[in-house]
Design a protein around this motif. Structure first.
Motif, mmCIF file in Angstrom:
data_model
loop_
_atom_site.group_PDB
_atom_site.id
_atom_site.type_symbol
_atom_site.label_atom_id
_atom_site.label_comp_id
_atom_site.label_asym_id
_atom_site.label_seq_id
_atom_site.Cartn_x
_atom_site.Cartn_y
_atom_site.Cartn_z
ATOM 1 N N GLY A 142 0.208 -3.850 7.155
ATOM 2 C CA GLY A 142 -0.434 -2.743 6.455
ATOM 3 C C GLY A 142 -0.037 -1.394 7.042
ATOM 4 O O GLY A 142 0.192 -0.417 6.318
ATOM 5 N N LEU A 143 0.048 -1.340 8.379
ATOM 6 C CA LEU A 143 0.429 -0.088 9.044
ATOM 7 C C LEU A 143 1.936 0.150 8.943
ATOM 8 O O LEU A 143 2.391 1.294 8.830
ATOM 9 N N MET A 144 2.689 -0.948 8.970
ATOM 10 C CA MET A 144 4.154 -0.863 8.923
ATOM 11 C C MET A 144 4.641 -0.120 7.680
ATOM 12 O O MET A 144 5.603 0.638 7.730
ATOM 13 N N ILE A 145 3.933 -0.331 6.566
ATOM 14 C CA ILE A 145 4.332 0.321 5.313
ATOM 15 C C ILE A 145 4.387 1.841 5.510
ATOM 16 O O ILE A 145 5.255 2.517 4.977
ATOM 17 N N HIS A 146 3.490 2.378 6.340
ATOM 18 C CA HIS A 146 3.476 3.820 6.566
ATOM 19 C C HIS A 146 4.383 4.253 7.709
ATOM 20 O O HIS A 146 4.723 5.414 7.831
ATOM 21 N N ASN A 147 4.734 3.299 8.573
ATOM 22 C CA ASN A 147 5.465 3.685 9.788
ATOM 23 C C ASN A 147 6.958 3.414 9.708
ATOM 24 O O ASN A 147 7.740 3.913 10.505
ATOM 25 N N TRP A 148 7.386 2.611 8.736
ATOM 26 C CA TRP A 148 8.820 2.328 8.607
ATOM 27 C C TRP A 148 9.556 3.617 8.223
ATOM 28 O O TRP A 148 8.944 4.552 7.701
ATOM 29 N N TYR A 149 10.854 3.670 8.504
ATOM 30 C CA TYR A 149 11.647 4.865 8.233
ATOM 31 C C TYR A 149 11.573 5.288 6.780
ATOM 32 O O TYR A 149 11.708 4.442 5.920
ATOM 33 N N PRO A 150 11.410 6.508 6.404
ATOM 34 C CA PRO A 150 10.997 7.631 7.267
ATOM 35 C C PRO A 150 9.481 7.591 7.463
ATOM 36 O O PRO A 150 8.752 7.497 6.477
ATOM 37 N N SER A 151 9.036 7.642 8.692
ATOM 38 C CA SER A 151 7.611 7.473 9.002
ATOM 39 C C SER A 151 6.751 8.562 8.384
ATOM 40 O O SER A 151 7.127 9.731 8.374
ATOM 41 N N ARG A 152 5.608 8.144 7.859
ATOM 42 C CA ARG A 152 4.584 9.110 7.449
ATOM 43 C C ARG A 152 3.526 9.231 8.533
ATOM 44 O O ARG A 152 2.800 10.211 8.605
#
Ligand code: UD1
Ligand code: MG
Length: 416
Positions: free
Chosen positions: A249-259
């Motif tokens: 769930g967090l990865m979706i926001h943290n993968w390149y380019p991070s939000r």
């Protein structure tokens, strides 16, 4: 194993359900709280971008909170037979009166207490930037609850010595108090080693997810009713499945380019989850095998961590705005070097781990000793996303190696 996996009334199905739910909630909440974190000045700059945007940091705290809530709600499930009376009926055929398995509940509660303390201390570190030497101690403190339960429940402190070393130590060696030091050090290692293999988008969660999946696969191998370790590996799955969920769930926001950034909170939370599971489900050695890249990165970093060579605040790769690629970052050191530093450099040069350039009369430039920089040194400049994928490939290959060691080469060390 399949009978357990496809049995929908087994607690494992509830655990998988919480994993999916936890993942979806984390995904949603991170979006909802992003701006709040920026307002609270919990931010960091994304150093590998052209305009170095400011992003909300420590988002791991949301991920960890959702995870803990999922586990709180999950606690009754493994004990359901006791609440519905089934457990008592099936056990009353034995001659003794059954008692509720308080020791198992104790394991659950202590594991959660440790995880919660670690999240709290990790968040404190994000807010106050705790100094390195104190940082090291936090996981040791957070692991006290599980060590206490380990002492009361198992108290096993002897190890079976690997065959090649038996002529020195004998077959069984009792480590006594040292065993507790070993377990505390596992907690320190798991948390910090993930934290220092970091600095580019997606890499903290990426490595944690691969380690978690490897642990889950290893657990599934033990899931048949005849195996004495089945309980321990179920315990491990109950903790690992929701972890995989919330991390995705967090990865979706943290993968390149991070939000968003995950912060030290996530690194500590992830490492502590692995430590708790490895210690309480008794597979700390197998678990350490899944940490081969982290062990390498830690040993490689030692000269800088122990200040034989200068260690700048950030060792993450350098962004080149002209090529939009990452290059290995360097540290400048003054000559003359201490003899020990010189020795380390010579060894690293021999192994192809160091690149040294003379700059001016009396200073040198060396690459920062991290796995990320080493990959860039060997493969040349890479795009940030490509480098993150490279790290994940390294982690997957390491897991394959770990499984080979654990299930093929193990015969050289133990009679299994
Ligand atoms: C550890 C490393 C440090 C590395 C840092 C990066 C050691 C001893 N310490 O320090 O060398 O630079 O992690 O996380 O090895 N950042 C990005 N992009 C990312 C992730 C992080 O630019 O994808 C930057 C941001 O500015 C962020 C900061 O790194 O604010 C986070 O660093 P922090 O976690 O505080 O560093 P440490 O864990 O102390
Ligand atoms: Mg960090």
């Amino acid at each position: 194993a399949l009978t357990i996996i496809f049995n929908t009334t087994h607690p494992l199905s509830a655990s998988a359900g919480f994993a999916i739910l936890g993942g979806a909630i984390t995904w949603e909440l991170v979006s909802a709280f992003k701006d709040g974190f920026v307002k609270a000045k919990l931010t960091g700059r994304d150093l590998a971008k052209v305009n170095k945007p400011t992003l909300p940091e420590s988002m791991g705290v949301i991920c960890a909170t959702v995870y803990l809530i999922c586990l709180f709600l999950f606690i009754p499930f493994p004990f359901m037979d006791w609440f519905t009376g089934k457990g008592i009926i099936s056990r009353s055929e034995e001659f003794h009166v059954p008692t509720f398995p308080h020791h198992k509940l104790g394991e659950f509660l202590s594991a959660m207490l440790s995880l919660q303390s670690m999240t709290f201390l990790g968040f404190a570190d994000d807010v106050f930037d705790i100094r390195w030497r104190y940082k090291l101690l936090l996981p040791a403190i957070a692991s006290i609850p599980i060590l206490m339960v380990y002492y009361v429940n198992f108290g096993v402190t002897h190890i079976v010595v690997p065959i090649p070393l038996r002529f020195i130590f004998g077959r069984i060696m009792d480590l006594g108090f040292l065993y507790y030091i070993y377990m505390g050090m596992i907690a320190i290692f798991c948390t910090n080693s993930i934290n220092i293999l970091a600095g580019i988008n997606g890499v903290e969660i990426g490595q944690s997810l691969i380690i978690a999946c490897s642990i889950a696969i290893n657990d599934l191998l033990f899931l048949n009713d005849a195996d004495p370790a089945v309980e321990a590996h179920l315990f491990s799955l109950y903790f690992i499945l929701p972890f995989i969920g919330v991390s995705l769930g967090l990865m979706i926001h943290n993968w390149y380019p991070s939000r968003v950034f995950v912060g030290d909170t996530y690194c500590y939370f992830a490492g502590m989850t692995f430590a708790v599971v490895g210690i309480l489900a008794h597979f700390s050695k197998t678990m350490l095998l899944f940490f081969i890249p982290q062990i390498f990165n830690f040993i490689y970093s030692c000269p800088q961590l122990f200040r034989l060579i200068d260690c700048p605040r950030h060792r993450l790769p350098r962004f080149n705005p002209l090529t939009l690629k990452l290059e290995y970052s360097k540290v400048k050191i003054q000559k003359p070097l201490k003899p020990l530093s010189l020795l380390v450099l010579k060894i690293f040069m021999l192994l192809g781990l160091a690149e040294i350039n003379e700059v001016g009369e009396n200073s040198l430039e060396i690459n920062n000793f991290t796995l990320l920089n080493l990959l860039l040194l060997r493969f040349g400049p890479l795009h940030e996303q490509t480098l993150a994928i490279f790290v994940m490939i390294v982690q997957i290959l390491a897991s394959c190696l770990a499984f080979t060691i654990r299930y093929r080469l193990v015969h050289f060390f133990y009679e299994i």
